[in-house]
Design a protein around this motif. Structure first.
Motif, short mmCIF file in Angstrom:
data_model
loop_
_atom_site.label_atom_id
_atom_site.label_comp_id
_atom_site.label_asym_id
_atom_site.label_seq_id
_atom_site.Cartn_x
_atom_site.Cartn_y
_atom_site.Cartn_z
N ALA A 165 0.80 -1.22 0.00
CA ALA A 165 0.00 0.00 0.00
C ALA A 165 0.83 1.27 0.00
CB ALA A 165 -0.95 0.01 1.20
N THR A 166 2.12 1.17 -0.30
CA THR A 166 2.92 2.41 -0.30
C THR A 166 2.42 3.40 -1.35
OG1 THR A 166 4.54 1.42 -1.79
CG2 THR A 166 4.98 1.25 0.56
N GLY A 167 2.09 2.88 -2.54
CA GLY A 167 1.56 3.76 -3.58
C GLY A 167 0.14 4.20 -3.31
N LEU A 168 -0.70 3.27 -2.84
CA LEU A 168 -2.08 3.61 -2.51
C LEU A 168 -2.13 4.71 -1.46
CD1 LEU A 168 -5.14 3.02 -2.70
CD2 LEU A 168 -4.79 1.31 -0.90
N GLY A 169 -1.33 4.57 -0.41
CA GLY A 169 -1.32 5.58 0.64
C GLY A 169 -0.91 6.93 0.12
N THR A 201 3.98 -3.62 -10.17
CA THR A 201 5.29 -3.62 -9.54
C THR A 201 5.72 -5.03 -9.21
OG1 THR A 201 4.72 -3.55 -7.17
CG2 THR A 201 4.60 -1.47 -8.39
N THR A 202 7.01 -5.19 -8.95
CA THR A 202 7.52 -6.45 -8.44
C THR A 202 7.15 -6.57 -6.97
OG1 THR A 202 9.67 -5.53 -7.81
CG2 THR A 202 9.44 -6.36 -10.06
N VAL A 214 4.84 -0.13 -17.30
CA VAL A 214 5.77 0.51 -16.38
C VAL A 214 5.77 -0.34 -15.12
CG1 VAL A 214 6.29 2.56 -15.02
CG2 VAL A 214 5.35 2.80 -17.33
N LEU A 215 6.91 -0.94 -14.82
CA LEU A 215 7.03 -1.90 -13.73
C LEU A 215 7.81 -1.29 -12.57
CD1 LEU A 215 6.49 -4.91 -12.89
CD2 LEU A 215 8.79 -5.41 -13.76
N GLY A 216 7.14 -1.03 -11.49
CA GLY A 216 7.78 -0.50 -10.30
C GLY A 216 8.48 -1.59 -9.51
N PHE A 217 8.97 -1.20 -8.33
CA PHE A 217 9.85 -2.10 -7.59
C PHE A 217 9.46 -2.12 -6.11
CE2 PHE A 217 13.80 -1.77 -4.94
CZ PHE A 217 14.05 -3.14 -4.84
N GLU A 218 8.80 -3.19 -5.68
CA GLU A 218 8.46 -3.43 -4.27
C GLU A 218 7.86 -2.19 -3.62
OE1 GLU A 218 11.41 -5.63 -2.07
OE2 GLU A 218 11.94 -6.82 -3.81
N GLU A 219 8.57 -1.55 -2.69
CA GLU A 219 8.02 -0.38 -2.01
C GLU A 219 8.01 0.87 -2.89
OE1 GLU A 219 10.06 0.24 1.69
OE2 GLU A 219 9.59 -1.76 2.45
N LEU A 220 8.78 0.85 -3.97
CA LEU A 220 8.83 2.00 -4.88
C LEU A 220 7.64 1.91 -5.84
CD1 LEU A 220 10.61 4.49 -5.70
CD2 LEU A 220 11.53 3.02 -7.49
N MET A 221 6.49 2.37 -5.39
CA MET A 221 5.27 2.26 -6.17
C MET A 221 4.78 3.61 -6.70
SD MET A 221 2.99 -0.59 -4.11
CE MET A 221 1.81 -0.73 -5.47
N VAL A 227 9.11 -0.82 -19.03
CA VAL A 227 9.95 0.21 -18.42
C VAL A 227 10.12 -0.17 -16.95
CG1 VAL A 227 10.24 2.66 -17.94
CG2 VAL A 227 8.98 1.92 -19.98
N GLY A 228 11.28 -0.71 -16.61
CA GLY A 228 11.55 -1.07 -15.22
C GLY A 228 12.02 0.15 -14.45
N VAL A 229 11.37 0.45 -13.33
CA VAL A 229 11.72 1.61 -12.52
C VAL A 229 12.18 1.10 -11.16
CG1 VAL A 229 10.96 3.82 -11.57
CG2 VAL A 229 9.97 2.98 -13.71
N VAL A 230 13.44 1.35 -10.82
CA VAL A 230 13.98 0.95 -9.53
C VAL A 230 14.64 2.16 -8.88
CG1 VAL A 230 14.38 -1.41 -10.37
CG2 VAL A 230 16.26 0.26 -10.40
N ASP A 231 14.88 2.07 -7.58
CA ASP A 231 15.67 3.12 -6.95
C ASP A 231 17.14 2.73 -7.03
OD1 ASP A 231 15.94 1.18 -4.99
OD2 ASP A 231 14.82 2.28 -3.46
#
Length: 830
Positions: free
Chosen positions: A91-95, A335-336, A306-313, A384-388
């Protein structure tokens, strides 16, 4: 077309699980089997963007709508005081989207990634999860310590255990009166329905619940064992895409890296907190970042993930949403995840395929598998993979890593890396030396000897935000005006012509005022003053005073520009630098004009605090100004409220330098305040033209200026603060009740029209004549021609007022929200 088969059918039939509740529940949720000993089933959200690729607008819209409902529940005042807390990882992105919907609430999410050097402000357990421990790592612990409502956001509200654990931990540390729980779905059983109310009574606080849908899952006896048996049975046949490494076969090039130009110092998410000011910066930077991604997409791409990464949503979601508006391709977002779920290729099952790859962010709990669901076989022409940056490791690029797995299932893989934000721990030691002043042409279009800027260069940071967003954030208290910059006004040819006309008409009058105030300074303050302009409006005046001293007396006066911010004071590091290089008693602060005297008061208080804290004395807070219509200072060239053409423009008449910036993520305790150098506006720059036009009149006005200075020296110049009294009266008469929204004088009125959301313009009645339209009136004469033009362009009404001590007064729209403007963006009345 809507699927005829519900994506929870397979699990429901084999486990006897029943999903009951609102009609839209089956649209929001599917079912899958967990590979988890604590719980058999997984509610798979179709609108969360975690396991099921979905339109980013749909994902963002659901979260934002929940936030708007929270805003309605809390009311305007409660929403302004609220803090939103989301749950990792799902829920990091939802929040974050909920926080956007609330409007001006800062956001924080829990994390399972410890960050060295950042203290833990709390934690809690999520009993049913595959990874149970959550940490709270706010950069500013005060984020959790306020008295306003705390809004807790999760994807589903099932037993309530996670929320209760969170509230219990935080309430013991930071008690408050109200909590709001937000979830996409409320799936509590009948036995759990009363627990929240009982808990609220126990802690003595109100707890509300906001959800998009309500239902429950009926679980038969022995469902956990049955689920584990099903997982064991189907694990050997599940659709798990682990293939020969992509880079070992021809036709699968590695991922192409796209440089995003993420704004410097902007957090990548809410792990350490994300403020309304941060959101303004992100909103301003998104179009350019999405355009870079769009340019890298293959020609003819029809379907893009566009594929986010775990908490990076949130960052990938906002990027995907912007991309969706920009390209013709169908854009999806997911996201992953860490969550182990069985994959089965059945239309009645929510997880059709999964990619398996090693963790690539050096997780605290050690190496392990990570997953991307419903990506393989989905027909994406590009991913498009998006990671920090913490996850941009050799493991990401390894033959069995995520990028190689993606390359097997799409013709094009792009990699976007967002800098991992790590709060900078404040230094306990003050640097022995501060940087030397910035000078042109490297910084500003002024000659290097004209002024030294005691600032840091933030030219590569995206700071501009739409006027309406800034106004709402500033007035609500969600962001300080110095945390962002207005978009630079680009004058029309008609407006530029007005500027040139005004300059031609007033240059001699300005030259005389420059001479008079400079002569006063030399006679009363110091024979060898150090001119210190208050950037940026004071800077052209400081340069002109320096030129006068050289023209008339052969003096080569030092001149610097420093930052002062209303409510935050003057740059203390700039004062330290000045004290180290000059006698503070010689320093004369310079500004363009006074309005109501707010900066005069700010400087006086700031100098008092600086001397008390530093033990450095001698600075005189008395400002020298060109014009003092508010009667706020003793050192001035005139008290007439007339047009100073440098007020007509922004950076293009001030050396191409922005207004100054003060924000904690960019300006440290021992840094100068920041500003930008708009090199790209050089073609419109009239900074030196303005100076030369005024200085050309010095020989003509020399005798008059000296005579005016002698007259002023013999005059009682004690400030009457007439302007402040008028502003207080206007604030009450127009029911604004905030003197900061009343901007008196020609210069300040111009700023309102250029930078803020104007409500009305008041003009002195004895100078007013009807406009050609017959609808409004505005005083004639060059002093107000540019005000008239700007007011007409922005649709701002003009009123004639008796007994006004200024030529005009600008009123900023009170209690502004973006709903307070019309569809054309023009100001409207309230």
């Amino acid at each position: 077309m809507k699927n005829v088969v519900w994506t929870g059918t397979w699990v429901a039939e084999r486990l006897g699980v029943e999903l009951v509740g609102d009609e839209k529940l089956s649209d929001l949720l599917g079912l899958a089997l967990r590979r988890n000993p604590r719980r058999a089933h997984l509610l798979v959200s179709n609108v969360l963007g975690k396991h099921v690729p979905q339109s980013p607008s749909v994902v963002y819209g659901h979260g934002f709508a929940l936030g708007r409902r929270v805003r309605e529940l809390l009311g305007a005042e409660g929403a302004r005081a609220a803090v939103v807390l989301g749950y990792a990882e799902t829920a990091t992105g939802l929040g974050h989207c909920v926080a956007d919907g609330v409007g001006l609430a800062p956001y924080l999410h829990s994390t399972r990634r410890p960050v060295p050097g950042v203290d833990t402000a709390g934690g809690f357990e999520e009993a049913h999860s595959h990874a149970t421990s959550h940490l709270l790592l706010p950069e500013n612990p005060a984020l959790l310590a306020g008295a306003g409502p705390l809004v807790l956001v999760d994807d589903e509200f099932s037993t309530g255990n996670t929320v209760l654990n969170t509230i219990r931990d935080l309430h013991a540390r930071y008690p408050r009166d109200r909590y709001v729980v937000v979830a996409l779905v409320d799936m509590r059983s009948a036995a759990d329905l009363g627990r929240l109310t009982e808990f609220a009574t126990e802690i003595g606080a109100r707890v509300d619940l906001v959800t998009a849908a309500r239902g429950t899952v009926n679980l038969p006896e022995g469902v956990l064992e049955k689920g584990q048996a099903l997982v064991a049975e189907h694990e050997t046949t599940e659709i798990t895409e682990i293939t020969e490494p992509a880079d070992s076969r021809p036709g699968h090039p590695g991922a192409a890296r796209v440089e995003l130009a993420w704004p410097r110092g902007l957090p990548d998410g809410g792990r350490h907190g994300f403020t309304p000011g941060h959101r303004i910066r992100l909103d301003a930077a998104l179009p350019a970042m999405a355009a870079r991604v769009a340019d890298a997409l293959p020609d003819g791409a029809r379907r893009v993930l566009v594929l986010g990464f775990e908490e990076l949503m949130y960052a990938p979601l906002r990027l995907a949403r912007e991309l969706e508006q920009m390209v013709s391709a169908e854009v999806r977002y997911s996201t992953t995840t860490r969550s182990p779920v069985l994959a089965l290729d059945d239309p009645g099952y929510a997880i059709r395929t999964r990619l398996v790859f090693p963790a690539h962010d050096d997780p605290d709990d050690g190496p392990g598998e990570r997953y991307a669901y419903n990506v393989a076989g989905a027909g994406f022409d590009a991913v498009v993979g998006v990671v920090d940056s913490a996850a941009d490791t050799p493991a990401l690029h390894a033959p069995d890593g995520l990028l190689a797995q993606l390359a097997e299932h799409t013709p094009r893989v792009l990699l976007v890396v967002v800098p991992s934000y790590v709060p900078v721990r404040p230094s306990t030691e003050r640097p022995s030396m501060l940087p030397e002043p910035l000078r042109g042409p490297a910084f500003s279009s002024y000659a290097p000897d004209e002024v030294g800027w005691l600032l840091q260069d933030l030219s590569d940071v995206t700071l501009e935000a739409p006027t309406e967003e800034r106004e709402e954030a500033i007035q609500s208290g969600g962001a300080h005006y110095a945390e962002s910059l207005p978009v630079e006004y680009q004058p029309s040819p008609q407006y530029q012509e007005l500027f040139q006309t005004a300059l031609g008409t007033s240059a001699a009058r300005i030259a005389q005022a420059v001479g008079a105030v400079t002569e006063l300074v030399l006679a009363e303050r110091s024979p060898h003053p150090v001119l210190v302009s208050l950037a940026r409006a004071g800077t052209p005046v400081g340069v002109l005073m320096r030129r006068w001293a050289k023209h008339r007396h052969g003096l080569d006066l030092p001149h610097y520009a420093v930052s002062i911010v209303r409510g935050r004071g003057i740059d203390a590091n700039a004062l330290r630098w000045l004290a180290a290089h000059h006698d503070p008693a010689d320093v004369v602060f310079v500004d363009g004009w006074t309005g109501k005297g707010a900066i005069t008061r700010e400087l006086t208080e700031a100098i008092r605090e600086f001397e008390s804290a530093e033990g450095i004395t001698g600075f005189d807070p008395e400002i020298a100004v060109l014009a003092d219509p508010g009667s706020c200072v003793r050192t001035y060239g005139t008290r007439e409220d007339f047009l100073i053409p440098s007020a007509c423009l922004n950076s293009t008449v001030s050396g191409l330098i922005s207004r100054t910036v003060l924000r904690s993520d960019l300006v440290g305790e021992y840094d100068f305040h920041g500003a930008k150098f708009y090199r790209e506006l050089a073609g419109s720059d009239v900074s030196v033209d303005f100076l030369d036009a005024v200085a050309a009149h010095f020989p003509d006005v020399a005798d008059a200026a000296v005579a005016q200075a002698k007259e002023l020296l013999a005059t009682d110049r004690t400030p009457t603060w007439e302007g402040w009294a008028a502003v207080e009266r206007i604030s009450e008469e127009y029911e604004i009740h905030d003197v900061n929204l009343v901007k008196p004088g020609v210069g300040e009125t111009t700023r309102v029209l250029l930078r803020r959301v104007p409500w009305k313009i008041l003009v002195r009645a004895d100078g007013g004549t009807p406009c050609s339209s017959g609808a409004e009136s505005l005083g004639e004469g060059t002093d107000l021609d540019h005000v008239r033009l700007l007011a007409q362009q922005r649709g701002v009404p003009v009123e004639e007022v008796d007994e006004l001590p200024y030529t005009c007064v600008g009123l900023i729209h009170p209690k502004y929200t973006r709903g307070a403007t019309g569809a054309d963006g023009k100001a409207v009345t309230v």
